[in-house]
Motif scaffolding. Sequence first.
Motif, PDB file in Angstrom:
ATOM      1  N   THR A 167      60.583  18.318 -53.341  1.00  0.00           N
ATOM      2  CA  THR A 167      59.515  17.338 -53.516  1.00  0.00           C
ATOM      3  C   THR A 167      58.780  17.158 -52.193  1.00  0.00           C
ATOM      4  O   THR A 167      59.408  16.946 -51.142  1.00  0.00           O
ATOM      5  N   LEU A 168      57.454  17.236 -52.241  1.00  0.00           N
ATOM      6  CA  LEU A 168      56.627  16.988 -51.064  1.00  0.00           C
ATOM      7  C   LEU A 168      55.324  16.319 -51.486  1.00  0.00           C
ATOM      8  O   LEU A 168      54.986  16.260 -52.671  1.00  0.00           O
ATOM      9  N   ALA A 169      54.603  15.801 -50.498  1.00  0.00           N
ATOM     10  CA  ALA A 169      53.293  15.184 -50.728  1.00  0.00           C
ATOM     11  C   ALA A 169      52.223  16.241 -50.488  1.00  0.00           C
ATOM     12  O   ALA A 169      52.063  16.711 -49.360  1.00  0.00           O
ATOM     13  N   PRO A 170      51.478  16.647 -51.510  1.00  0.00           N
ATOM     14  CA  PRO A 170      50.564  17.792 -51.361  1.00  0.00           C
ATOM     15  C   PRO A 170      49.387  17.538 -50.441  1.00  0.00           C
ATOM     16  O   PRO A 170      48.747  18.495 -49.987  1.00  0.00           O
ATOM     17  N   GLU A 171      49.093  16.264 -50.135  1.00  0.00           N
ATOM     18  CA  GLU A 171      47.953  15.958 -49.280  1.00  0.00           C
ATOM     19  C   GLU A 171      48.251  16.128 -47.797  1.00  0.00           C
ATOM     20  O   GLU A 171      47.331  16.097 -46.957  1.00  0.00           O
ATOM     21  N   ALA A 196      48.109  11.410 -52.886  1.00  0.00           N
ATOM     22  CA  ALA A 196      47.127  12.461 -53.178  1.00  0.00           C
ATOM     23  C   ALA A 196      46.046  11.973 -54.132  1.00  0.00           C
ATOM     24  O   ALA A 196      46.314  11.246 -55.092  1.00  0.00           O
ATOM     25  N   THR A 197      44.827  12.384 -53.859  1.00  0.00           N
ATOM     26  CA  THR A 197      43.735  12.172 -54.798  1.00  0.00           C
ATOM     27  C   THR A 197      43.890  13.144 -55.963  1.00  0.00           C
ATOM     28  O   THR A 197      44.708  14.076 -55.921  1.00  0.00           O
ATOM     29  N   PHE A 198      43.072  12.927 -56.989  1.00  0.00           N
ATOM     30  CA  PHE A 198      43.092  13.837 -58.129  1.00  0.00           C
ATOM     31  C   PHE A 198      42.793  15.258 -57.671  1.00  0.00           C
ATOM     32  O   PHE A 198      43.468  16.217 -58.084  1.00  0.00           O
ATOM     33  N   ALA A 199      41.793  15.406 -56.781  1.00  0.00           N
ATOM     34  CA  ALA A 199      41.417  16.741 -56.303  1.00  0.00           C
ATOM     35  C   ALA A 199      42.538  17.359 -55.479  1.00  0.00           C
ATOM     36  O   ALA A 199      42.836  18.553 -55.620  1.00  0.00           O
ATOM     37  N   GLN A 200      43.179  16.568 -54.618  1.00  0.00           N
ATOM     38  CA  GLN A 200      44.280  17.098 -53.809  1.00  0.00           C
ATOM     39  C   GLN A 200      45.465  17.501 -54.673  1.00  0.00           C
ATOM     40  O   GLN A 200      46.107  18.522 -54.415  1.00  0.00           O
ATOM     41  N   GLY A 228      43.961   9.994 -59.085  1.00  0.00           N
ATOM     42  CA  GLY A 228      45.068  10.244 -58.185  1.00  0.00           C
ATOM     43  C   GLY A 228      46.108  11.202 -58.742  1.00  0.00           C
ATOM     44  O   GLY A 228      45.899  11.886 -59.754  1.00  0.00           O
ATOM     45  N   LEU A 229      47.246  11.251 -58.060  1.00  0.00           N
ATOM     46  CA  LEU A 229      48.337  12.127 -58.494  1.00  0.00           C
ATOM     47  C   LEU A 229      48.816  11.757 -59.883  1.00  0.00           C
ATOM     48  O   LEU A 229      49.101  12.636 -60.710  1.00  0.00           O
ATOM     49  N   LEU A 230      48.911  10.476 -60.171  1.00  0.00           N
ATOM     50  CA  LEU A 230      49.374  10.017 -61.478  1.00  0.00           C
ATOM     51  C   LEU A 230      48.517  10.592 -62.589  1.00  0.00           C
ATOM     52  O   LEU A 230      49.021  11.183 -63.554  1.00  0.00           O
ATOM     53  N   GLY A 231      47.206  10.427 -62.471  1.00  0.00           N
ATOM     54  CA  GLY A 231      46.315  10.954 -63.503  1.00  0.00           C
ATOM     55  C   GLY A 231      46.345  12.465 -63.577  1.00  0.00           C
ATOM     56  O   GLY A 231      46.265  13.045 -64.669  1.00  0.00           O
TER      57      GLY A 231
END
Length: 389
Positions: A167-171, A196-200, A228-231
């Motif tokens: 698990t990592l943060a993609p941004e 993360a944003t949706f784009a990230q 965001g990441l959730l969406g």
Amino acid sequence: MICIQHTTVYAPDEVIEDGAVLVADGRIQAIASAKQMEPPEAAHRIDGTGLHLVPGFIDLQLNGAMGHDFTEDPHTIWPVAAYLPSYGVTSFLPTIITAPLASSTAAMAVLQQPPAGFSGATPLGLHIEGPFLNPAKKGAHNPNYLQLPTETAVANWSPEAGVRLVTLAPELAGALDVVNVLKQQNVVVSAGHSTATFAQATDGFDAGIRYGTHLFNAMPSLHHRELGLLGALLADDRATIGLIVDGEHVHPALVKMVWELVGNDRLNLVTDAMAALGMPPGSYRLGDFDVTVDETTARLPDGTLAGSILAMDTAVRNLITYTGCTLAEALPTITSIPADLLNLPHKGRIAPGKDADLALLTPELQVHSTIIGGQIVYQKNLATENTEG
């Protein structure tokens, strides 16, 4: 050799009432109606009348149990693994949370040396959750050990070395390069503890991220203009979604909404259980922190949720209660979906040639007995009949 008879068999494409399953050499040999299967004389017969025969459960996120924390002492993976069949769990990913990278290296070494005569759930490899997380969404992770992802740090991570999921943060800077390296090394990468944003997030999926760690938790809430990441996890069919269904991490009504949106196509129930699983309320460890545990939750002193005390069989019952789905509909979320995510085609299904990892459940969906590799490793008042010969 074992023959389980007169049970309801949950095969991949059908539910067989009064069915029978023959197991030998650690694999499922045959499935049929009980009337059609005459087991060999040498078979150990199990009367499954009134019981459900399901694939063994797979937990992709487990921090510890029985007072043991894997990050603090990875050697405790084995005693916990011996305990997990009581919950129907036949394989799992021991999870190492944010710590010095040497902790993950030590845990990898532990997995290479199972104790002599070990019997229990199979550790399929580590889930390394951190240290490549966003400090803004650290949750119960120690911020002192958080760091940016680097290719050097993950150069030796592979399923063969004992790492299955990261698990990592993609941004974060360098994250997508690390995703690419891990993908090439056949390690599944998950997005989590992230802003993360949706784009990230989408860029992360394009790079090879295929999982989302505990949906809703440790990520920004859904906004109607910036999803965001959730969406992104909900919208992108490439992502399998991890969800903690304990009624505390996510409201039951929201669990039902997620189910109605993605169903059992790509939803994966995890426990995220910590050392207090199977123990009374009290104080327990999660990584470097003391966690206060009551009857329902595990929390840091500031109230932050710190893992769960959820058992996997309880998670299944909760999902059915919250969504109104059937057992047959719920089962893929803890069997075939995680098996497919990890590219383990021999696990997660009751079919000829598959691993004989099985659980028998009572009508109330309590674990009655568990079979791993064709061997009975847990049983509770199991009615059996040995044939002569």
